[in-house]
Every structure is written in C-alpha cells, then in structure tokens.
Design a protein around this motif. Sequence first.
Motif, PDB file in Angstrom:
ATOM      1  N   ASP A  47       0.730  -1.179  -0.120  1.00 60.49           N
ATOM      2  CA  ASP A  47       0.012  -0.016   0.091  1.00 60.49           C
ATOM      3  C   ASP A  47       0.976   1.227  -0.020  1.00 60.49           C
ATOM      4  O   ASP A  47       0.529   2.300  -0.483  1.00 60.49           O
ATOM      5  N   ARG A  48       1.848   1.351   0.869  1.00 63.52           N
ATOM      6  CA  ARG A  48       2.728   2.265   0.741  1.00 63.52           C
ATOM      7  C   ARG A  48       3.734   2.546  -0.307  1.00 63.52           C
ATOM      8  O   ARG A  48       4.263   3.470  -0.816  1.00 63.52           O
ATOM      9  N   SER A  49       4.193   1.441  -0.983  1.00 61.10           N
ATOM     10  CA  SER A  49       4.966   1.218  -1.975  1.00 61.10           C
ATOM     11  C   SER A  49       4.618   1.106  -3.417  1.00 61.10           C
ATOM     12  O   SER A  49       5.396   0.804  -4.265  1.00 61.10           O
ATOM     13  N   TYR A  50       3.477   1.175  -3.689  1.00 68.14           N
ATOM     14  CA  TYR A  50       2.865   0.894  -5.030  1.00 68.14           C
ATOM     15  C   TYR A  50       3.394   1.707  -6.091  1.00 68.14           C
ATOM     16  O   TYR A  50       3.383   1.238  -7.453  1.00 68.14           O
ATOM     17  N   THR A  51       3.840   2.756  -5.846  1.00 72.88           N
ATOM     18  CA  THR A  51       4.266   3.524  -6.839  1.00 72.88           C
ATOM     19  C   THR A  51       5.761   2.987  -7.583  1.00 72.88           C
ATOM     20  O   THR A  51       6.184   3.662  -8.391  1.00 72.88           O
ATOM     21  N   HIS A  52       6.486   2.359  -6.726  1.00 70.98           N
ATOM     22  CA  HIS A  52       7.402   1.870  -6.989  1.00 70.98           C
ATOM     23  C   HIS A  52       7.509   0.457  -7.715  1.00 70.98           C
ATOM     24  O   HIS A  52       6.499  -0.331  -7.408  1.00 70.98           O
ATOM     25  N   PRO A  53       8.512   0.035  -8.499  1.00 75.03           N
ATOM     26  CA  PRO A  53       8.410  -1.427  -9.041  1.00 75.03           C
ATOM     27  C   PRO A  53       8.340  -2.360  -7.764  1.00 75.03           C
ATOM     28  O   PRO A  53       9.417  -2.425  -7.337  1.00 75.03           O
ATOM     29  N   LEU A  54       7.478  -3.305  -8.015  1.00 71.32           N
ATOM     30  CA  LEU A  54       7.519  -4.114  -6.658  1.00 71.32           C
ATOM     31  C   LEU A  54       7.495  -5.626  -7.365  1.00 71.32           C
ATOM     32  O   LEU A  54       6.830  -5.763  -8.456  1.00 71.32           O
ATOM     33  N   GLU A  55       8.203  -6.521  -6.687  1.00 68.78           N
ATOM     34  CA  GLU A  55       8.439  -7.903  -7.220  1.00 68.78           C
ATOM     35  C   GLU A  55       7.663  -8.900  -6.083  1.00 68.78           C
ATOM     36  O   GLU A  55       7.981  -8.489  -4.735  1.00 68.78           O
ATOM     37  N   LEU A  56       7.555  -9.935  -6.393  1.00 68.76           N
ATOM     38  CA  LEU A  56       6.981 -10.750  -5.570  1.00 68.76           C
ATOM     39  C   LEU A  56       7.913 -11.202  -4.449  1.00 68.76           C
ATOM     40  O   LEU A  56       7.667 -11.195  -3.244  1.00 68.76           O
ATOM     41  N   GLY A  57       9.259 -11.373  -4.762  1.00 68.44           N
ATOM     42  CA  GLY A  57      10.213 -11.877  -3.945  1.00 68.44           C
ATOM     43  C   GLY A  57      10.412 -10.640  -2.745  1.00 68.44           C
ATOM     44  O   GLY A  57      10.743 -10.821  -1.474  1.00 68.44           O
ATOM     45  N   GLU A  58      10.216  -9.413  -3.043  1.00 75.04           N
ATOM     46  CA  GLU A  58      10.538  -8.241  -2.329  1.00 75.04           C
ATOM     47  C   GLU A  58       9.224  -8.243  -1.412  1.00 75.04           C
ATOM     48  O   GLU A  58       9.396  -7.882  -0.014  1.00 75.04           O
ATOM     49  N   LEU A  59       7.849  -8.434  -1.668  1.00 73.66           N
ATOM     50  CA  LEU A  59       6.986  -8.767  -0.699  1.00 73.66           C
ATOM     51  C   LEU A  59       6.828  -9.896   0.091  1.00 73.66           C
ATOM     52  O   LEU A  59       6.619  -9.765   1.499  1.00 73.66           O
ATOM     53  N   ALA A  60       7.435 -10.850  -0.789  1.00 72.98           N
ATOM     54  CA  ALA A  60       7.599 -11.989   0.318  1.00 72.98           C
ATOM     55  C   ALA A  60       8.863 -11.916   1.643  1.00 72.98           C
ATOM     56  O   ALA A  60       8.737 -12.340   2.405  1.00 72.98           O
ATOM     57  N   ALA A  61       9.802 -11.038   1.229  1.00 73.44           N
ATOM     58  CA  ALA A  61      10.816 -10.881   2.000  1.00 73.44           C
ATOM     59  C   ALA A  61      10.342  -9.959   3.054  1.00 73.44           C
ATOM     60  O   ALA A  61      10.750  -9.930   4.456  1.00 73.44           O
ATOM     61  N   VAL A  62       9.293  -9.079   2.779  1.00 68.02           N
ATOM     62  CA  VAL A  62       9.001  -8.320   4.090  1.00 68.02           C
ATOM     63  C   VAL A  62       7.963  -9.092   4.748  1.00 68.02           C
ATOM     64  O   VAL A  62       8.176  -8.813   6.021  1.00 68.02           O
ATOM     65  N   ALA A  63       7.401 -10.092   4.379  1.00 61.97           N
ATOM     66  CA  ALA A  63       6.747 -11.042   5.146  1.00 61.97           C
ATOM     67  C   ALA A  63       7.422 -12.124   5.706  1.00 61.97           C
ATOM     68  O   ALA A  63       6.907 -12.976   6.582  1.00 61.97           O
ATOM     69  N   CYS A  64       8.669 -12.032   5.467  1.00 63.42           N
ATOM     70  CA  CYS A  64       9.637 -13.020   5.890  1.00 63.42           C
ATOM     71  C   CYS A  64       9.151 -14.728   5.542  1.00 63.42           C
ATOM     72  O   CYS A  64       9.225 -15.513   6.333  1.00 63.42           O
ATOM     73  N   LEU A  65       8.624 -14.732   4.285  1.00 63.04           N
ATOM     74  CA  LEU A  65       8.294 -16.034   3.740  1.00 63.04           C
ATOM     75  C   LEU A  65       8.785 -16.394   2.614  1.00 63.04           C
ATOM     76  O   LEU A  65       9.265 -15.447   1.860  1.00 63.04           O
ATOM     77  N   SER A  66       8.836 -17.676   2.077  1.00 61.86           N
ATOM     78  CA  SER A  66       9.326 -17.813   0.739  1.00 61.86           C
ATOM     79  C   SER A  66       8.255 -17.449  -0.193  1.00 61.86           C
ATOM     80  O   SER A  66       7.164 -17.383   0.030  1.00 61.86           O
ATOM     81  N   LYS A  67       8.636 -17.012  -1.467  1.00 64.53           N
ATOM     82  CA  LYS A  67       7.799 -16.264  -2.366  1.00 64.53           C
ATOM     83  C   LYS A  67       6.720 -17.140  -2.745  1.00 64.53           C
ATOM     84  O   LYS A  67       5.549 -16.730  -2.751  1.00 64.53           O
ATOM     85  N   TYR A  68       6.950 -18.401  -2.742  1.00 65.88           N
ATOM     86  CA  TYR A  68       5.797 -19.126  -3.508  1.00 65.88           C
ATOM     87  C   TYR A  68       4.759 -19.620  -2.257  1.00 65.88           C
ATOM     88  O   TYR A  68       3.429 -19.434  -2.588  1.00 65.88           O
ATOM     89  N   HIS A  69       5.271 -19.620  -1.205  1.00 66.75           N
ATOM     90  CA  HIS A  69       4.395 -19.819   0.045  1.00 66.75           C
ATOM     91  C   HIS A  69       3.581 -18.630   0.123  1.00 66.75           C
ATOM     92  O   HIS A  69       2.462 -18.318   0.572  1.00 66.75           O
ATOM     93  N   PHE A  70       4.347 -17.487   0.378  1.00 65.60           N
ATOM     94  CA  PHE A  70       3.771 -16.123   0.514  1.00 65.60           C
ATOM     95  C   PHE A  70       2.690 -15.875  -0.777  1.00 65.60           C
ATOM     96  O   PHE A  70       1.662 -15.583  -0.320  1.00 65.60           O
ATOM     97  N   ALA A  71       2.910 -16.520  -1.822  1.00 67.62           N
ATOM     98  CA  ALA A  71       1.971 -16.014  -2.721  1.00 67.62           C
ATOM     99  C   ALA A  71       0.403 -16.855  -2.636  1.00 67.62           C
ATOM    100  O   ALA A  71      -0.596 -16.298  -2.671  1.00 67.62           O
ATOM    101  N   ARG A  72       0.800 -18.148  -2.165  1.00 68.81           N
ATOM    102  CA  ARG A  72      -0.431 -19.064  -1.765  1.00 68.81           C
ATOM    103  C   ARG A  72      -1.059 -18.539  -0.726  1.00 68.81           C
ATOM    104  O   ARG A  72      -2.373 -18.494  -0.693  1.00 68.81           O
TER     105      ARG A  72
END
Length: 176
Positions: A47-72
């Motif tokens: 919500d705060r960073s939507y103006t910047h290029p965001l990748e799944l791995g970056e969001l997963a890192a914020v959540a401290c989860l693997s990117k595939y587990h985070f996506a599910r």
Amino acid sequence: MATRQGRAGRPGRWSPVGREDETVASSQLRAPGEVLVHLRRARDYADRSYTHPLELGELAAVACLSKYHFARLFKATYGLTPMEYVSQRRIERAQDLLRATNLTVTEVCFAVGYSSLGSFSKRFRELVGETPSEFQRRYAHGAPHIPGCFIFMWGLAERHLEDSAIREKPQDPTRS
C-alpha cells in the motif's frame, strides 16, 4: 512388481504422499494466525510502495516467507495474488488522480507506478470497464481540478527523483 495406486485406489494415478489434492480450492487454505501479521505487513508495504516497481520476492521478504508460500497464503487470505493486489491499488489511485486533477493519462500512469502506458490502459479497462481517457472525460465537468504542479509539489503523487536532474546536482553543504 507392485502397481502404484492413487488416492482412490486406482492403478496408475499415483501422487506423492503429503501433497494436496489438485481439486482443493485455494480458499480452503487458511493462513495461521501468527502468519497473518506477516501478510498484513507485506500488504501495508504494498500500500505504501505501490508507486515503485514491486516484485513478488520483495513482498515475500517483507513477510519473511518464501515467495511461493507467500503467494499461496496471500491469495487464500485476501482473494487476490500479491501482484493483482498491487495492480488494483494502483488503478484505485489512478482513478482518484484522473477524477480530481488535471494530469494527463500518461502522467497518471507513471505517477501510480506503471512503466508502460499500454499495460496501464489495458489493466484500467479490465478493472474499471472503460479506458482511462473515457473515465477522465466523464469527470471533466465536475468540481475544479487540482493543478498537476500542486499534486507533485505536495507529494500527492510521487515522482521518481532518481531519474531527474535534481539528483544530479551537488548538495551545497552550507544550505542545510
């Protein structure tokens, strides 16, 4: 030689043990309570960073989860994939800017984080049901629009200064 048997006891339909059935809907998957905090943190970051290029791995890192587990887990919890959520957020903000400012569609496209006008227009039409230009035209005769220079000056739409000449200018140490 023994034949492999699947879950229904039919030969030839073998699947590894512990693997979920393919027909199970993702909505039946629930994030454990302790993981919800991490998912909310990633959603708030998006919500705060939507103006910047965001990748799944970056969001997963914020959540401290693997990117595939985070996506599910994100899709199971919020009903959208993380990137669909970011895209929806960008389009919501674009609607606000198109409705209330005198920015062009191209300026709005870049202000909300898209790098391609074509991708922006296509996604806008998918979510809103009309093109950004048609949407803006519909609100053209409403209340007075906020000038674009004011929007950028007060940070209501972020500009990426790393690509501008402002970043190239040396800082004067006496003007701090």
